[in-house]
Design a protein around this motif. Structure first.
Motif: not given
Length: 87
Positions: A75-82
C-alpha cells in the motif's frame, strides 16, 4: 485450479543421488557447487514427504521455504518522496 505447493531446500552430500528426489515432488533446481536442491511438493502431504526425505542417507538438512508466506500486496500510505529527487 492449481494445487497449493510448499517449497523445500534440501542440503545433500551427493548431488548425483539427489536426482532421486524427483519421485517425491517437482525438483526445481539442483546446485552442484553448493550441494542443495530446491523442490516443491503438494502442501497437503508436505510433512509426510519431508519425513521420508529426512531418512535418506545423502540428505544432510531440510529447510522449508517461506516464500508463499511473504506479503506481496503493498500500500502507498506513506508520503510520496519522488518530488524531492527531481531536477
Amino acid at each position: 485450479m492449481f494445487a497449493e505447493r510448499t517449497g523445500y531446500i534440501i542440503w545433500v552430500s551427493d548431488v548425483k543421488a539427489a536426482r532421486n528426489l524427483e519421485k517425491y515432488g517437482t525438483v526445481h533446481y539442483i546446485s552442484r557447487r553448493m550441494h542443495y536442491v530446491v523442490m516443491y511438493v503438494n502442501a497437503d502431504r508436505a510433512e509426510e514427504v519431508a519425513k521420508n526425505i529426512r531418512r535418506l542417507s545423502y540428505v544432510r538438512k531440510i529447510e522449508r521455504s517461506y516464500r508463499n508466506e511473504i506479503k506481496t500486496e503493498y500500500s502507498s500510505d506513506g508520503p510520496d518522496k519522488t518530488r524531492f529527487y527531481g531536477l
